[in-house]
Design an enzyme around this catalytic site. Structure first.
Site, PDB file in Angstrom:
ATOM      1  N   TYR B 288      42.284  45.399  10.217  1.00  0.00           N
ATOM      2  CA  TYR B 288      41.833  44.036  10.530  1.00  0.00           C
ATOM      3  C   TYR B 288      40.362  43.882  10.168  1.00  0.00           C
ATOM      4  O   TYR B 288      39.515  44.670  10.590  1.00  0.00           O
ATOM      5  CB  TYR B 288      42.050  43.741  12.017  1.00  0.00           C
ATOM      6  CG  TYR B 288      42.030  42.262  12.308  1.00  0.00           C
ATOM      7  CD1 TYR B 288      43.161  41.488  12.107  1.00  0.00           C
ATOM      8  CD2 TYR B 288      40.874  41.626  12.763  1.00  0.00           C
ATOM      9  CE1 TYR B 288      43.148  40.126  12.349  1.00  0.00           C
ATOM     10  CE2 TYR B 288      40.859  40.266  13.006  1.00  0.00           C
ATOM     11  CZ  TYR B 288      42.006  39.516  12.803  1.00  0.00           C
ATOM     12  OH  TYR B 288      41.992  38.163  13.035  1.00  0.00           O
ATOM     13  N   TYR B 338      42.535  34.641   4.630  1.00  0.00           N
ATOM     14  CA  TYR B 338      42.512  34.890   6.074  1.00  0.00           C
ATOM     15  C   TYR B 338      43.636  34.141   6.763  1.00  0.00           C
ATOM     16  O   TYR B 338      43.612  32.921   6.850  1.00  0.00           O
ATOM     17  CB  TYR B 338      41.153  34.467   6.628  1.00  0.00           C
ATOM     18  CG  TYR B 338      41.014  34.457   8.132  1.00  0.00           C
ATOM     19  CD1 TYR B 338      40.943  35.647   8.849  1.00  0.00           C
ATOM     20  CD2 TYR B 338      40.919  33.261   8.838  1.00  0.00           C
ATOM     21  CE1 TYR B 338      40.778  35.641  10.228  1.00  0.00           C
ATOM     22  CE2 TYR B 338      40.755  33.244  10.221  1.00  0.00           C
ATOM     23  CZ  TYR B 338      40.689  34.437  10.909  1.00  0.00           C
ATOM     24  OH  TYR B 338      40.521  34.423  12.268  1.00  0.00           O
TER      25      TYR B 338
END
Ligand SMILES: [Zn+2]
Lengths: 144, 387
Positions: B288, B338
């Site tokens: 992440y 994203y």
């Protein structure tokens, strides 16, 4: 020609859980919530103790002579909220209270050169009157 | 005892065309992503009996609406409020429901106009955050409304404690930007980054400049999970879910008080145990990366480098293709796009299927991969996938 206008930044919202903290701030004092069962300070204040889950809480007045140490900080070069466009860059810190290091109070470090700030520096709490009846706790670098 | 003995698999992944301005709604984008994932799996909408989605501040479309316009009526729909780690946690829910025999095939999606609509990086609505969270009134009055400020605060402390430098952050960015140059669908394809440029870029929220922050776009992703037995009927090569671990630690959302111990530290031990593997067995990673530093802290958590040695690990090129842990090989959220972590998982699935075989983008012969999710120091979720 600039003129003092209304306060543009967000004003802390008083809630049933936190109003004791902000009421004390308006009087230029620090008051913290504390768990009646396990005696841990609770900050930010809430409906129960995050350490033991007890709903029994009380408030402790720490007064107006508050010292702390910079746990961490950032220098913010962009305004993400109204009012901050006038004061860039903005220094925001999370400071550990000397009297209770597990309590970390987030605020700006005001009246400082951002280049002077370092982790571990001593701070003193000050209160800035932002409206007729509200005041905001802030940090300044401790002198001497 | 493990509940993740490869009993479920990811059999389909899909996305829409990412952009700065989609000119359409999250529902339209989610439909495109879902149809692409179904086509990838060789399934039809009527084969779905569960649909799940996560969103932040109502920026997506409800699962029931997606089902309506796919023309199907699944047994089960679920919409949760979430962000980093929600991809992994919804996959965990799907696995549990499939193993319980309630469902057979579940589609999970994330759809957001993250650039033209709700852009979280620009800061949250101060009134919303003050009213929603007990900590909100203790951060908003001080100008702290953007995740770059919240994460920057803890990046600075961790860097101070462990000797990580601005250049180390730069190595994370440069590694992922390099991957984006091999991915024609990466938003920053054609925009390579070198250290000189990186270091000359002014900070937004110290220690982060624009390259340290994920690239917020309009995009939708979808993933299809099914039972291992049903996976045999699918067109794609199945990627099995070998391990999973969720975790919370800190008491508050967005009012964190320390970074010595984060949720990912605890998730890691459970994760490796659930899959019966060790960090050194992992061949490809999806870490992440809402901000560059978050990658460094997780490399420490998940045991890829020791505390204090993470900076050297990334400076040696280990995150790059050819390194010991090729990570975010499509460019990651820093340079591909994203969708709150889901696009990194899509790439991990494609690597483990060897979709890029014969090109320089393929992590050669990889069999075992990790996907980590990070909502903050307080919330983590991670999974291990194998082919
Ligand atoms: Zn207690």
């Amino acid at each position: 020609m600039t003129k003092q206008t209304a306060y543009e930044k967000p004003i802390p919202l008083k809630t049933p859980d936190n109003h004791e903290y902000w009421d004390a701030a308006d009087r230029h004092e620090l008051k913290l919530q504390k768990c009646s069962a396990c005696s841990t300070f609770i900050h930010p204040p809430g409906p129960a103790c995050p350490t033991c889950g007890s709903p029994e809480t009380e408030w402790e007045l720490l007064g107006s002579d508050i010292s702390a140490t910079v746990y961490s900080y950032i220098v913010s070069y962009r305004p993400f909220l109204p009012g901050f466009q006038h004061e860039l860059p903005t220094v925001i810190t999370v400071a550990a209270l000397d009297a209770a290091p597990d309590v970390k109070i987030m605020a700006n470090i005001i009246e400082c050169d951002p280049g002077d700030v370092e982790i571990g520096m001593p701070l003193k709490m000050t209160w800035v009157d932002i409206t007729d009846d509200r005041a905001l706790p802030q940090w300044v670098l401790a002198r001497g | 005892m493990s509940t993740y003995s490869n009993q479920c698999a990811i059999v389909g992944v899909g996305e829409n065309q990412r952009s700065r301005k989609s000119g359409t709604t999250p529902l339209h984008m989610a439909l495109t992503a879902a149809r692409n994932a179904l086509a990838d799996a060789g399934l039809e909408a009527k084969d779905l009996d569960g649909i799940m989605n996560y969103s932040t501040g109502g920026d997506s479309c409800p699962s029931h609406e997606l089902a309506t316009y796919l023309g199907c009526h699944p047994k089960y729909v679920k919409d949760v409020s979430g962000g980093g780690s929600s991809t992994e946690l919804l996959i965990a829910d799907a696995v549990a429901l499939i193993e319980a025999g309630m469902l057979e095939t579940v589609l999970i999606y994330r759809s957001m106009n993250g650039s033209s609509g709700v852009q979280v990086g620009r800061g949250y609505d101060p009134n919303m955050l003050q009213e929603m969270l007990p900590g909100g009134s203790f951060i908003m009055p001080y100008g702290s409304a953007s995740p770059s400020q919240w994460f920057g605060m803890f990046a600075n402390r961790h860097m101070h404690e462990t000797g990580i430098t601005k250049e180390h952050l730069g190595h994370v960015c440069i590694s992922f930007y390099e991957h984006a140059q091999r991915n024609p669908n990466a938003f920053l394809n054609g925009k390579p980054l070198d250290m000189e440029t990186y270091l000359a870029t002014p900070d937004i929220s110290m220690p982060f400049n624009i390259h340290d922050c994920c690239v917020e776009l309009d995009e939708a992703n979808a993933i299809i999970v099914t039972s291992a037995s049903n996976a045999k009927n699918c067109k794609s090569k199945p990627v099995f879910i070998a391990g999973m671990a969720p975790r919370t630690t800190h008491s508050q959302v967005h009012y964190w008080t320390q970074v010595d111990e984060v949720a990912a530290d605890h998730a890691a031990a459970d994760l490796y145990k659930s899959a019966g593997v060790k960090p050194e067995d992992i061949q490809v990673a999806s870490i992440y990366d809402c901000f560059s530093w978050v990658v460094l802290r997780q490399l420490e958590s998940y045991g890829f480098a020791k505390r204090g040695e993470v900076g050297d690990f990334v400076a040696a090129g280990n995150l790059k293709l050819g390194g010991s842990l090729p990570s975010n090989t499509a460019g990651g959220m820093l340079s591909e796009g994203y969708t709150h972590g889901m696009n990194n998982v899509l790439e991990l699935v494609r690597q483990l299927r060897h979709d890029y075989k014969g090109t320089e983008r393929q992590v050669k012969d990889c069999e075992l991969g990790i996907a980590t999710g990070w909502a903050g120091p307080d919330i983590a979720g991670a999974m291990i996938l194998r082919n």
